[in-house]
Design a protein around this motif. Structure first.
Motif, short mmCIF file in Angstrom:
data_model
loop_
_atom_site.label_atom_id
_atom_site.label_comp_id
_atom_site.label_asym_id
_atom_site.label_seq_id
_atom_site.Cartn_x
_atom_site.Cartn_y
_atom_site.Cartn_z
N THR A 49 32.16 37.91 43.36
CA THR A 49 31.11 37.01 43.82
C THR A 49 30.07 36.80 42.73
O THR A 49 29.88 37.64 41.85
CB THR A 49 30.40 37.55 45.08
OG1 THR A 49 29.77 38.80 44.76
CG2 THR A 49 31.38 37.74 46.23
N TYR A 50 29.42 35.65 42.78
CA TYR A 50 28.26 35.37 41.94
C TYR A 50 27.13 34.95 42.87
O TYR A 50 27.24 33.95 43.58
CB TYR A 50 28.53 34.26 40.93
CG TYR A 50 27.27 33.76 40.26
CD1 TYR A 50 26.62 34.54 39.32
CD2 TYR A 50 26.70 32.54 40.61
CE1 TYR A 50 25.44 34.12 38.74
CE2 TYR A 50 25.53 32.11 40.03
CZ TYR A 50 24.90 32.90 39.09
OH TYR A 50 23.73 32.49 38.53
N GLY A 51 26.06 35.74 42.91
CA GLY A 51 24.96 35.44 43.81
C GLY A 51 25.41 35.39 45.26
O GLY A 51 24.86 34.63 46.06
N GLY A 52 26.42 36.17 45.62
CA GLY A 52 26.93 36.21 46.99
C GLY A 52 27.98 35.16 47.29
O GLY A 52 28.55 35.15 48.38
N VAL A 53 28.27 34.25 46.35
CA VAL A 53 29.26 33.19 46.55
C VAL A 53 30.60 33.66 45.96
O VAL A 53 30.66 34.08 44.80
CB VAL A 53 28.82 31.88 45.89
CG1 VAL A 53 29.89 30.79 46.06
CG2 VAL A 53 27.49 31.42 46.48
N ALA A 54 31.68 33.56 46.75
CA ALA A 54 32.98 34.02 46.29
C ALA A 54 33.56 33.10 45.22
O ALA A 54 33.47 31.87 45.33
CB ALA A 54 33.94 34.12 47.47
N LEU A 55 34.17 33.68 44.21
CA LEU A 55 34.90 32.94 43.18
C LEU A 55 36.36 32.82 43.57
O LEU A 55 36.84 33.57 44.43
CB LEU A 55 34.79 33.64 41.83
CG LEU A 55 33.49 33.40 41.02
CD1 LEU A 55 32.29 34.07 41.67
CD2 LEU A 55 33.67 33.91 39.59
N SER A 56 37.07 31.90 42.94
CA SER A 56 38.51 31.72 43.17
C SER A 56 39.29 32.41 42.06
O SER A 56 38.93 32.33 40.88
CB SER A 56 38.87 30.24 43.18
OG SER A 56 38.20 29.56 44.22
N ASN A 74 30.22 24.63 39.50
CA ASN A 74 28.80 24.40 39.76
C ASN A 74 28.09 25.63 40.34
O ASN A 74 27.49 25.56 41.42
CB ASN A 74 28.61 23.18 40.67
CG ASN A 74 28.55 21.89 39.87
OD1 ASN A 74 28.17 21.89 38.70
ND2 ASN A 74 28.94 20.80 40.49
N PRO A 75 28.14 26.75 39.65
CA PRO A 75 27.39 27.91 40.12
C PRO A 75 25.89 27.64 40.08
O PRO A 75 25.43 26.78 39.32
CB PRO A 75 27.76 29.00 39.10
CG PRO A 75 28.05 28.23 37.85
CD PRO A 75 28.72 26.97 38.32
N ALA A 76 25.14 28.35 40.90
CA ALA A 76 23.69 28.24 40.87
C ALA A 76 23.17 28.58 39.48
O ALA A 76 23.78 29.37 38.74
CB ALA A 76 23.08 29.17 41.91
N ALA A 77 22.03 27.98 39.11
CA ALA A 77 21.50 28.15 37.75
C ALA A 77 21.19 29.59 37.43
O ALA A 77 21.23 30.01 36.28
CB ALA A 77 20.26 27.27 37.57
N GLY A 78 20.89 30.40 38.46
CA GLY A 78 20.65 31.82 38.26
C GLY A 78 19.27 32.13 37.70
O GLY A 78 18.41 31.25 37.62
N PRO A 79 19.09 33.38 37.33
CA PRO A 79 20.11 34.42 37.20
C PRO A 79 20.52 35.02 38.54
O PRO A 79 19.75 35.01 39.50
CB PRO A 79 19.43 35.47 36.33
CG PRO A 79 17.97 35.33 36.66
CD PRO A 79 17.76 33.86 36.90
N ALA A 80 21.74 35.55 38.58
CA ALA A 80 22.26 36.27 39.74
C ALA A 80 23.33 37.23 39.25
O ALA A 80 23.84 37.12 38.13
CB ALA A 80 22.83 35.30 40.78
N ASN A 81 23.69 38.18 40.10
CA ASN A 81 24.68 39.20 39.74
C ASN A 81 26.10 38.71 39.96
O ASN A 81 26.41 38.07 40.97
CB ASN A 81 24.47 40.47 40.57
CG ASN A 81 23.20 41.20 40.19
OD1 ASN A 81 22.76 41.15 39.04
ND2 ASN A 81 22.59 41.88 41.15
N VAL A 82 26.98 39.04 39.01
CA VAL A 82 28.42 38.93 39.20
C VAL A 82 28.89 40.29 39.71
O VAL A 82 28.66 41.31 39.05
CB VAL A 82 29.15 38.57 37.89
CG1 VAL A 82 30.66 38.63 38.08
CG2 VAL A 82 28.71 37.21 37.39
N VAL A 83 29.52 40.30 40.89
CA VAL A 83 29.94 41.56 41.51
C VAL A 83 31.46 41.55 41.66
O VAL A 83 32.03 40.60 42.20
CB VAL A 83 29.28 41.76 42.89
CG1 VAL A 83 29.72 43.08 43.52
CG2 VAL A 83 27.76 41.72 42.76
N VAL A 84 32.10 42.61 41.17
CA VAL A 84 33.56 42.76 41.24
C VAL A 84 33.89 43.87 42.22
O VAL A 84 33.37 44.98 42.12
CB VAL A 84 34.14 43.09 39.85
CG1 VAL A 84 35.65 43.33 39.94
CG2 VAL A 84 33.84 41.97 38.86
#
Length: 195
Positions: free
Chosen positions: A33-40, A62-72
């Motif tokens: 996820t990036y900022g809580g949004v799931a990636l494909s 089109n991810p949010a401009a951020g900053p935000a965490n990438v979580v694996v």
């Protein structure tokens, strides 16, 4: 990670995963996820001799401009080495070409893969190695621009790069220690010119 406010953004995350000890099987990536949004998931790859290393590429348009965490998220205990890069002016309708992958059937130091791309595209490549008794040192192949090189993560090393597209493009990484490896590559397609 900070994608910024550029137009037609594409976030790519390259992930190298190692086991939780010597000769341990690496866990799987279950979500990113990036900022809580799931990636494909774009591609997943495992070394064939016991899956002691795995590599993944994930994407988000089109991810949010951020900053935000990438979580694996992993299926179990393990080590990860992660790189995140955002590109602008990408064709968001069809952002990526067909991914290609390769892996070591025996331990080795050179990870290499060739894929087809076009002039104007940019080939994103990443490799993952198991780590032995010492931290890996990584060298990029000719013509590649380094994005990251992460080692010393208790059984996981990864490196990422880009290379201009031009037909058949070969990407390679050389490690200082002979271990199992995986490598993945995919072409990023540019936005079409305005009409």
């Amino acid at each position: 990670h900070t994608p910024g406010a550029g137009t037609n953004r594409l976030l790519l995350v390259g992930i190298g995963v190692g086991g939780n000890g010597n000769n341990a099987t690496a866990p799987n990536v279950t979500n990113v996820t990036y900022g809580g949004v799931a990636l494909s998931q774009v591609v997943s790859n495992s070394s064939p001799a016991g899956a002691q290393t795995r590599s993944y590429i994930y994407s988000l348009t089109n991810p949010a401009a951020g900053p935000a965490n990438v979580v694996v998220y992993l299926s179990g205990a393990g080590s990860v080495a992660v790189g995140a890069t955002t590109y602008t002016n990408v064709n968001l309708t069809s952002p990526l070409g067909t991914p290609v992958l390769n892996s070591a059937t025996v331990a080795g130091t050179v990870a290499m893969v060739t894929n087809t791309s076009a002039i104007g595209e940019l080939v994103f490549a990443m490799a993952s190695w198991d780590e032995g008794a010492s931290n890996q040192s990584i060298t990029n192949g000719a013509g590649q621009t380094s994005l990251w090189q992460f080692g010393g993560f208790d059984w996981a090393t990864s490196a990422g790069s880009t290379k201009p597209g031009q037909g058949a493009v070969t990407n390679s990484f050389t490690a200082g220690d002979s271990q199992e490896w995986t490598i993945d590559a995919v072409a990023i397609k540019p936005a079409p010119p305005p009409v």
